[in-house]
Enzyme design. Structure first.
Site: not given
Length: 251
Positions: A66-67
């Site tokens: 995830d970012k």
């Protein structure tokens, strides 16, 4: 313990951790997308494109982070290689280990076996009632490494407790770790979606750490060409590393 010793932290940059004729493993900084996505149309930093320019060939994503998550991630140099490693991950032939900081004193060790519905990225998907979304098997193993109790009232208690946790994923559902730790009432620090804002602000203001405290520290897999076991590690960097020093935690 210097609660106000935030210090200035240089922004972490992508780094190649391992490379051969088949694979590239890299450190993904927090805040970077793995590749271009309609989820965040305004982002300009993409790990896949940056690494492609560095190694001079096309790369194929094998898995995702995830970012807001930092750590080790691996890419294939061909679609066939990427597919082989993806099959390993689906058959649980890889080790995916993370470090995280959660609220409270979590149990010393445990298994979170709690099916999760898919996370919807797009507006038309979010309109579906959660009850209609099929739950998927999701299993997370964890071990508490250390704890700290701070003499500061952050929430409704006169002191504030936190745990450093080593986590191993047995399945790979979207936001699995964050959702599982929310489920056991020990949400991760720095998570705006599944965490608690008052603790997130406390870590930003007192430790200079405004990120999600989740890091992919280790990935083990069998090399898709030689069969050799690869052990890929990504040390902590930036504000997460500084936080560890301030709290006196070691891994």
């Amino acid at each position: 313990m210097a609660l106000n010793e935030t210090g200035s932290q240089a922004l972490a940059q992508p780094q190649i951790l391992y490379q051969d004729e088949a694979l590239v493993a890299a450190y993904k900084p927090e805040g970077w997308l793995v590749h271009r996505s309609s989820i965040d149309r305004h982002e300009t930093r993409f790990l896949l494109q940056t690494l492609r320019d560095q190694v001079g060939c096309h790369l194929y994503p094998i898995h995702r982070l995830d970012k807001p998550t930092s750590g080790v991630i691996v890419f294939g140099k061909s679609g066939e290689i990427a597919a082989r490693v993806q099959a390993q991950m689906e058959n649980d032939n890889t080790l995916k280990q993370y470090l995280a900081v959660c609220r409270g004193y979590c149990p010393e060790s445990g298994t979170i076996d709690y099916p999760l519905p898919p996370v919807s990225d797009f507006r038309h998907q979010r309109k579906r009632p959660k009850s209609e979304l099929p739950r998927q098997e999701a299993v997370t193993l964890f071990q508490r490494l250390d704890t700290v109790e701070l003499p500061i009232e952050v929430d409704r208690y006169p002191t504030s407790r936190y745990s450093l946790v080593s986590i191993q994923l047995k399945t790979g559902r979207r936001h699995q770790i964050r959702r599982h730790f929310k489920h056991i009432h020990h949400p991760l620090i720095g998570c705006p979606k599944y965490g608690k804002s008052v603790h997130n602000r406390f870590f930003t203001e007192h430790f200079g750490c405004a990120r999600l405290l989740l890091h992919a520290s280790r990935l083990e897999l069998d090399h898709p060409m030689t069969g050799e076991r690869l052990k890929l590690e990504a040390p902590l960097q930036g504000s997460f590393r500084s936080l560890m020093d301030q709290l006196g935690w070691q891994v």
